[in-house]
Design a protein around this motif. Structure first.
Motif, PDB file in Angstrom:
ATOM      1  N   TYR A  59     -14.591   8.958  -8.548  1.00  0.00           N
ATOM      2  CA  TYR A  59     -14.197   8.590  -7.190  1.00  0.00           C
ATOM      3  C   TYR A  59     -13.598   7.191  -7.207  1.00  0.00           C
ATOM      4  CZ  TYR A  59     -14.958   6.912  -2.364  1.00  0.00           C
ATOM      5  OH  TYR A  59     -14.818   6.359  -1.120  1.00  0.00           O
ATOM      6  N   TYR A  60     -12.342   7.093  -6.778  1.00  0.00           N
ATOM      7  CA  TYR A  60     -11.614   5.826  -6.806  1.00  0.00           C
ATOM      8  C   TYR A  60     -11.120   5.517  -5.400  1.00  0.00           C
ATOM      9  CZ  TYR A  60     -11.621   7.054 -11.746  1.00  0.00           C
ATOM     10  OH  TYR A  60     -12.009   7.431 -13.014  1.00  0.00           O
ATOM     11  N   LYS A  61     -11.539   4.381  -4.869  1.00  0.00           N
ATOM     12  CA  LYS A  61     -11.165   4.011  -3.500  1.00  0.00           C
ATOM     13  C   LYS A  61     -10.341   2.736  -3.492  1.00  0.00           C
ATOM     14  CE  LYS A  61     -15.596   1.627  -2.750  1.00  0.00           C
ATOM     15  NZ  LYS A  61     -16.756   1.499  -1.844  1.00  0.00           N
ATOM     16  N   GLY A  62      -9.618   2.526  -2.389  1.00  0.00           N
ATOM     17  CA  GLY A  62      -8.756   1.352  -2.275  1.00  0.00           C
ATOM     18  C   GLY A  62      -7.597   1.384  -3.246  1.00  0.00           C
ATOM     19  N   VAL A  63      -7.126   2.577  -3.607  1.00  0.00           N
ATOM     20  CA  VAL A  63      -6.077   2.728  -4.619  1.00  0.00           C
ATOM     21  C   VAL A  63      -4.723   2.855  -3.927  1.00  0.00           C
ATOM     22  CG1 VAL A  63      -5.232   4.095  -6.549  1.00  0.00           C
ATOM     23  CG2 VAL A  63      -7.690   3.929  -6.128  1.00  0.00           C
ATOM     24  N   LYS A  64      -3.826   1.921  -4.179  1.00  0.00           N
ATOM     25  CA  LYS A  64      -2.481   1.990  -3.629  1.00  0.00           C
ATOM     26  C   LYS A  64      -1.491   2.586  -4.635  1.00  0.00           C
ATOM     27  CE  LYS A  64      -3.861   0.020   0.170  1.00  0.00           C
ATOM     28  NZ  LYS A  64      -4.007   0.787   1.413  1.00  0.00           N
ATOM     29  N   ASP A  65      -1.659   2.263  -5.909  1.00  0.00           N
ATOM     30  CA  ASP A  65      -0.790   2.824  -6.946  1.00  0.00           C
ATOM     31  C   ASP A  65      -1.531   3.968  -7.633  1.00  0.00           C
ATOM     32  OD1 ASP A  65       1.014   3.419  -8.913  1.00  0.00           O
ATOM     33  OD2 ASP A  65       1.101   1.418  -9.790  1.00  0.00           O
TER      34      ASP A  65
END
Length: 388
Positions: free
Chosen positions: A301-307
C-alpha cells in the motif's frame, strides 16, 4: 565513479506556457526523463529549477529514492537569455565539482530511456571518450538556402538504402568527465563519442504541435509492454474512483467518510487465493483509506504517490514481475501511463473519457460498486487461458 545529472527546468516557457509541469499522458513532462534517470546507473539526479511548485513536488514525491535532489537555480540562470552551460556551471561550482561524470538530461526529450542514459555514460566511463552525446541517424538530403546540395550529389541521387546519411544531435543526453568539464565549462569537450537513439527521439517538445506527436509516440512505446498471453501476477489499484465512487464527505475538520464495496473486498480475497498480488497506489493521504487497507490486509500500500509510473517500476522489481504481468485499474489521467504500459489496463465505466479510450477493457461496473470485483473475475478468466 560518481555520476550525476542535471535536469534544468525553468519556470517560464514561451512556446508552451507551463511546459515542464504540463501533463503528457497523465504525467508532468519532467517526470518522463526523471523516471528513466532514476532507473539508470546515475548516482544522483539534480532537478535544477526556479519553480517553487516543482521543488515542493519533488521533495514530497520522491522520498522513496535517495537519488533525486533539488537545487534552486539563481535568478540569473533562470532568465530567457541564460544558457544551459551557465546553469550547469552554477550547479557544478555549488557542488564543488564533487563528481566524476557530469550528465545533462533534457525534459523536452521525454522519449529518452534509461538505456540511452546508460549507453552515454558507458561511452565516457569505458569507451575511451572524454564526453559523449546522443544522436539520431538521418537519411535526409540537405541543401543550403542558396540551392547547393550539402551531403549528396544530386546528379547521382543515391537510393535511400544505399545512402549513409548524417548523424544529428537530438539534445537528449550529454555526459562529460570532470577534468574535461573543468577545462571547457561545456557539456562536451575532449574526445567526443556518439550514441545513437531511435529516429523518433529527434523530436523535442518546443511547440504545441510537437506535444501531440510525442504523446502518440510515447503511447505506442508503452503499449509494447502488453503481452496478452502472459499470466497476470499482480493487480495494481487506484483508490478514489476505483475502491470508491470518487466522492468524499467532508466537514470543517476535514474528511468524514468514504464508501467502499464489501463485494470488492471479497474479490480481493479471491484474487489472493488465485495467487494474484494486490498493490494499492493513491495520490492522497487519508486516514480513512489507511484504516480500510489495514482491514483488507493490503501489504503493498503506497499513499501520497504523485509519480505512480516511476514508483511502479520499483514495485515491479520488489515483486520480481514485469509490467506485462501486471493488471491495473485506474479512473483518471494520472493513471494513464500505467494503464497503457501494463499487460491489461482496466477502467470503471465512469472513468474519464481519456482513460476509457486508451484502456484495454472498460468495465461494466462503476468505481466503488464492484469494479474491482469485475476486474478480478476477468483477470482470473484470462489467466486460465494463458499459455505462460
Amino acid at each position: 565513479m560518481k555520476s550525476i545529472a542535471i535536469i534544468p527546468l525553468r519556470k517560464g516557457s514561451i512556446g508552451i506556457p507551463g511546459k515542464n509541469k504540463k501533463k503528457l499522458l497523465g504525467r508532468p513532462l519532467y517526470q518522463w526523463v526523471l523516471g528513466e534517470a532514476i532507473e539508470s546507473n546515475l548516482d544522483e539526479i539534480y532537478i535544477f529549477t526556479d519553480d517553487e511548485s516543482i521543488i515542493e513536488r519533488i521533495q514530497l514525491d520522491y522520498k522513496w529514492t535517495d537519488k533525486v535532489k533539488v537545487f534552486e537555480r539563481s535568478p540569473e540562470s533562470a532568465t530567457n537569455t541564460a544558457s544551459t552551460e551557465f546553469g550547469m556551471l552554477e550547479l557544478a561550482q555549488s557542488l564543488d565539482f564533487d563528481f566524476d561524470i557530469y550528465c545533462l538530461l533534457q525534459a523536452t526529450s521525454p522519449l529518452t530511456s534509461k538505456d540511452d542514459i546508460n549507453k552515454t555514460l558507458d561511452k565516457v566511463v569505458n569507451g575511451g571518450c572524454d564526453s559523449a552525446l546522443t544522436v539520431v541517424e538521418s537519411k535526409r538530403f540537405l541543401w543550403t538556402k542558396e540551392g547547393t546540395s550539402i551531403n549528396y550529389n544530386y546528379l547521382a541521387r543515391p537510393r535511400r538504402q544505399d545512402f549513409e546519411g548524417l548523424l544529428i544531435e537530438n539534445g537528449a543526453v550529454y555526459a562529460i568527465k570532470k577534468d574535461a568539464y573543468k577545462e571547457q565549462h561545456n557539456r562536451l569537450g575532449g574526445k567526443i563519442g556518439v550514441v545513437e537513439m531511435v529516429e523518433e527521439s529527434l523530436i523535442e517538445i518546443d511547440e504545441p504541435a510537437d506535444w501531440h506527436i510525442v504523446e502518440q509516440l510515447l503511447a505506442n512505446r508503452l503499449s509494447l509492454h502488453k503481452q496478452a498471453a502472459s499470466k497476470i501476477k499482480a493487480l495494481v489499484l487506484d483508490v478514489d474512483g476505483v475502491f470508491t465512487e470518487g466522492k468524499v464527505w467532508v466537514s470543517g475538520d476535514g474528511e468524514l467518510a468514504k464508501a467502499f464495496s464489501l463485494r470488492d473486498g471479497m474479490g480481493l480475497e479471491i484474487a489472493r487465493e488465485s495467487g494474484i498480488e494486490i498493490v494499492v497506489m493513491t495520490s492522497e493521504n487519508s486516514p480513512i483509506v489507511d484504516q480500510r487497507m489495514r482491514k483488507l490486509q493490503i501489504n503493498h500500500y503506497y499513499k501520497g504517490v504523485k509519480d505512480k509510473f516511476s514508483l511502479l517500476n520499483k514495485v515491479c522489481a520488489k515483486l520480481n514481475v514485469d509490467r506485462h504481468e501486471l493488471a491495473y485499474i485506474g479512473d483518471d489521467v494520472n493513471d494513464l501511463a500505467n494503464i497503457l504500459s501494463v499487460g491489461w489496463g482496466f477502467t470503471p465505466v465512469d472513468a474519464v473519457s481519456e482513460l476509457k479510450q486508451m484502456a484495454d477493457v472498460v468495465l461494466h461496473s462503476y468505481g466503488g460498486d464492484k469494479a474491482i470485483r469485475e476486474g478480478i473475475e476477468t483477470i482470473i478468466k484470462l489467466n486460465k487461458r494463458s499459455k505462460k
